[in-house]
Motif scaffolding. Structure first.
Motif, PDB file in Angstrom:
ATOM      1  N   ALA A   1      42.606  31.667  24.893  1.00 37.40           N
ATOM      2  CA  ALA A   1      43.033  33.063  25.007  1.00 37.40           C
ATOM      3  C   ALA A   1      42.242  33.810  26.078  1.00 37.40           C
ATOM      4  CB  ALA A   1      42.881  33.763  23.665  1.00 37.40           C
ATOM      5  N   LEU A   2      41.066  33.308  26.439  1.00 34.63           N
ATOM      6  CA  LEU A   2      40.253  33.982  27.456  1.00 34.63           C
ATOM      7  C   LEU A   2      40.920  33.965  28.823  1.00 34.63           C
ATOM      8  CD1 LEU A   2      36.722  32.673  26.420  1.00 34.63           C
ATOM      9  CD2 LEU A   2      37.676  34.947  25.999  1.00 34.63           C
ATOM     10  N   ASP A   3      41.904  33.099  29.009  1.00 36.68           N
ATOM     11  CA  ASP A   3      42.655  33.106  30.267  1.00 36.68           C
ATOM     12  C   ASP A   3      43.453  34.396  30.424  1.00 36.68           C
ATOM     13  OD1 ASP A   3      41.713  30.586  30.857  1.00 36.68           O
ATOM     14  OD2 ASP A   3      43.451  29.553  30.012  1.00 36.68           O
ATOM     15  N   CYS A   4      43.675  35.115  29.311  1.00 38.22           N
ATOM     16  CA  CYS A   4      44.425  36.370  29.349  1.00 38.22           C
ATOM     17  C   CYS A   4      43.561  37.546  29.774  1.00 38.22           C
ATOM     18  CB  CYS A   4      45.032  36.656  27.973  1.00 38.22           C
ATOM     19  SG  CYS A   4      46.214  35.420  27.388  1.00 38.22           S
ATOM     20  N   LEU A   5      42.271  37.320  30.026  1.00 38.03           N
ATOM     21  CA  LEU A   5      41.403  38.420  30.442  1.00 38.03           C
ATOM     22  C   LEU A   5      41.811  38.995  31.790  1.00 38.03           C
ATOM     23  CD1 LEU A   5      37.813  37.215  29.415  1.00 38.03           C
ATOM     24  CD2 LEU A   5      39.407  38.650  28.137  1.00 38.03           C
TER      25      LEU A   5
ATOM     26  N   PRO B   1      32.779  32.717  22.066  1.00 33.79           N
ATOM     27  CA  PRO B   1      33.789  31.926  22.779  1.00 33.79           C
ATOM     28  C   PRO B   1      33.690  32.013  24.295  1.00 33.79           C
ATOM     29  CG  PRO B   1      34.798  33.122  20.964  1.00 33.79           C
ATOM     30  CD  PRO B   1      33.399  33.632  21.082  1.00 33.79           C
ATOM     31  N   ALA B   2      33.147  33.137  24.810  1.00 33.86           N
ATOM     32  CA  ALA B   2      33.064  33.332  26.259  1.00 33.86           C
ATOM     33  C   ALA B   2      31.684  32.989  26.816  1.00 33.86           C
ATOM     34  CB  ALA B   2      33.411  34.779  26.607  1.00 33.86           C
ATOM     35  N   ALA B   3      30.860  32.293  26.032  1.00 33.25           N
ATOM     36  CA  ALA B   3      29.488  31.990  26.465  1.00 33.25           C
ATOM     37  C   ALA B   3      29.460  31.205  27.772  1.00 33.25           C
ATOM     38  CB  ALA B   3      28.753  31.225  25.370  1.00 33.25           C
ATOM     39  N   GLU B   4      30.416  30.319  27.959  1.00 28.76           N
ATOM     40  CA  GLU B   4      30.437  29.508  29.175  1.00 28.76           C
ATOM     41  C   GLU B   4      31.074  30.242  30.351  1.00 28.76           C
ATOM     42  OE1 GLU B   4      32.221  25.752  28.419  1.00 28.76           O
ATOM     43  OE2 GLU B   4      30.719  25.136  26.931  1.00 28.76           O
ATOM     44  N   ARG B   5      31.548  31.444  30.105  1.00 33.26           N
ATOM     45  CA  ARG B   5      32.178  32.233  31.162  1.00 33.26           C
ATOM     46  C   ARG B   5      31.390  33.505  31.451  1.00 33.26           C
ATOM     47  NH1 ARG B   5      38.722  31.530  30.543  1.00 33.26           N
ATOM     48  NH2 ARG B   5      38.729  29.588  29.350  1.00 33.26           N
ATOM     49  N   VAL B   6      30.085  33.471  31.159  1.00 35.84           N
ATOM     50  CA  VAL B   6      29.278  34.676  31.301  1.00 35.84           C
ATOM     51  C   VAL B   6      29.237  35.167  32.745  1.00 35.84           C
ATOM     52  CG1 VAL B   6      27.084  33.439  31.594  1.00 35.84           C
ATOM     53  CG2 VAL B   6      27.098  35.755  30.641  1.00 35.84           C
ATOM     54  N   ALA B   7      29.280  34.257  33.713  1.00 41.94           N
ATOM     55  CA  ALA B   7      29.277  34.666  35.124  1.00 41.94           C
ATOM     56  C   ALA B   7      30.514  35.496  35.434  1.00 41.94           C
ATOM     57  CB  ALA B   7      29.209  33.447  36.032  1.00 41.94           C
ATOM     58  N   MET B   8      31.641  35.080  34.886  1.00 42.63           N
ATOM     59  CA  MET B   8      32.885  35.832  35.087  1.00 42.63           C
ATOM     60  C   MET B   8      32.811  37.192  34.399  1.00 42.63           C
ATOM     61  SD  MET B   8      35.931  36.635  33.272  1.00 42.63           S
ATOM     62  CE  MET B   8      36.307  35.286  32.160  1.00 42.63           C
ATOM     63  N   LEU B   9      32.219  37.252  33.201  1.00 44.60           N
ATOM     64  CA  LEU B   9      32.072  38.517  32.492  1.00 44.60           C
ATOM     65  C   LEU B   9      31.164  39.471  33.259  1.00 44.60           C
ATOM     66  CD1 LEU B   9      31.708  37.435  28.737  1.00 44.60           C
ATOM     67  CD2 LEU B   9      33.781  38.037  30.013  1.00 44.60           C
ATOM     68  N   ASN B  10      30.086  38.933  33.838  1.00 44.29           N
ATOM     69  CA  ASN B  10      29.186  39.768  34.636  1.00 44.29           C
ATOM     70  C   ASN B  10      29.905  40.360  35.844  1.00 44.29           C
ATOM     71  OD1 ASN B  10      27.034  39.236  32.919  1.00 44.29           O
ATOM     72  ND2 ASN B  10      26.282  37.519  34.147  1.00 44.29           N
ATOM     73  N   LEU B  11      30.720  39.533  36.489  1.00 50.22           N
ATOM     74  CA  LEU B  11      31.486  39.997  37.641  1.00 50.22           C
ATOM     75  C   LEU B  11      32.462  41.091  37.227  1.00 50.22           C
ATOM     76  CD1 LEU B  11      32.289  39.700  40.633  1.00 50.22           C
ATOM     77  CD2 LEU B  11      33.898  37.906  39.927  1.00 50.22           C
ATOM     78  N   LEU B  12      33.131  40.884  36.104  1.00 44.32           N
ATOM     79  CA  LEU B  12      34.091  41.859  35.602  1.00 44.32           C
ATOM     80  C   LEU B  12      33.392  43.159  35.209  1.00 44.32           C
ATOM     81  CD1 LEU B  12      37.116  42.092  35.054  1.00 44.32           C
ATOM     82  CD2 LEU B  12      36.724  41.182  32.758  1.00 44.32           C
ATOM     83  N   LEU B  13      32.206  43.048  34.612  1.00 43.78           N
ATOM     84  CA  LEU B  13      31.442  44.238  34.239  1.00 43.78           C
ATOM     85  C   LEU B  13      31.047  45.029  35.482  1.00 43.78           C
ATOM     86  CD1 LEU B  13      30.058  45.987  32.123  1.00 43.78           C
ATOM     87  CD2 LEU B  13      28.076  44.456  32.235  1.00 43.78           C
TER      88      LEU B  13
END
Length: 321
Positions: free
Chosen positions: A62-66, A92-104
């Motif tokens: 579901a994280l692909d829907c971000l 669930p998004a622990a392995e995508r933290v770089a993407m979350l940081n970019l989005l933040l």
């Protein structure tokens, strides 16, 4: 396609809660995302209300829907809820933290641009409210997510976010920094507890993180809580949208109240907005509900103000007749 109640139909996938239905849900929202984050939240809501669905059937796919603005916040909120409630140990998004940081970083930049120029999101009030609401909601969800993940790589972006003027976003960034062991986040939460608009959230985080005893006890009183509830209600986009310039409890009484068997505490809270060349003030209520009339009741006798709010909340067939 084009069905007005598609949101409700998709919500049924979550209510069913089987692997197959959840797979259909992901495919549906990713292929044709809802138009607003309100619809996105409604679609995801059954998964926060029930615990009998397989988490691995929804996450991490579901994280692909971000990538969809209307879904990013509700999906992250669901992931954050699963961690907080103890259903899962690893975000669930622990392995995508770089993407979350970019989005933040991106959403923080948008909000900073809006603070400099409110017309940056458009000239129509409804459009601005929708875009601003989505940006704030996503910033809040992202701060909570990176705080729960606990990766030090998020500290820099959180320091940028905490500089925004929006109190709710400030509070979430401070809470995330405190989760990551940053003293600055802890100190900012203690400061925000003095602000009625951020008080309840700041105290909640301080208690959750184990330093609630450092909060000034005067901010935990019934009066301070009533002021905070009124300020928080006024901050909602559907109300004034911003915190009042000042507010104070005008009166408190324990009364029999419509809908309650026993007497309850009612607080009348006077608030004021100072716009420079003009001011607006009124009196709202907290206790059994938090609400403020659109009409000006500030100049009425206190007994009449209580009566007006009691009448507003009363529901009875004879009254309707």
């Amino acid at each position: 396609d084009g069905t007005p109640n598609r949101t409700l139909l998709r919500q049924l996938y979550g209510l069913i809660g089987t692997r197959q239905s959840l797979q259909h849900l992901i495919e549906s929202i990713n292929h044709d995302a809802p138009t607003s984050w309100h619809d996105g939240a409604q679609i995801i809501s059954p998964l926060m209300q029930h615990n009998d669905w397989p988490v691995d059937a929804f996450f991490p796919e579901a994280l692909d829907c971000l990538q969809h603005a209307s879904l990013a916040s509700p999906i992250l909120d669901l992931a954050n809820y699963l961690v907080r409630s103890g259903r899962i140990a690893v975000h669930p998004a622990a392995e995508r933290v770089a993407m979350l940081n970019l989005l933040l970083g991106e959403v923080t930049g948008r909000l900073a641009q809006f603070e400099e120029n409110p017309r940056a999101f458009g000239n129509e009030v409804d459009t601005v409210h929708q875009v601003l609401g989505e940006a704030v909601s996503l910033a809040v969800s992202l701060c909570d997510a990176v705080g729960l993940i606990g990766d030090a790589s998020s500290v820099g972006k959180l320091h940028q976010t905490i500089e925004l003027k929006h109190r709710r976003v400030q509070c979430e960034a401070a809470g995330a920094l405190a989760m990551l062991g940053e003293e600055f986040g802890k100190q900012r939460l203690l400061e925000l507890s003095a602000d009625p608009a951020a008080r309840l959230r700041a105290i909640h985080y301080a208690d959750e993180l184990g330093f609630g005893d450092e909060i000034d006890e005067s901010f935990r009183t019934e009066t301070s809580t009533a002021e905070a509830e009124m300020s928080l209600w006024l901050c909602q986009p559907a109300q004034m949208g911003v915190a009042p310039t000042s507010l104070e409890v005008l009166d408190k009484r324990r009364l029999l109240w419509p809908g309650f068997r026993d007497p309850v505490d009612i607080y009348l809270v006077q608030f004021e907005y100072n716009f420079g060349d003009r001011t607006y003030s009124n009196v709202g209520m907290t206790g059994p509900a938090t609400f403020a009339m659109a009409c000006d009741v500030a100049n009425l006798p206190v007994d009449d103000i209580y009566a007006i709010y009691a009448g507003w909340q009363a529901e009875h067939p004879d009254i309707f007749a």
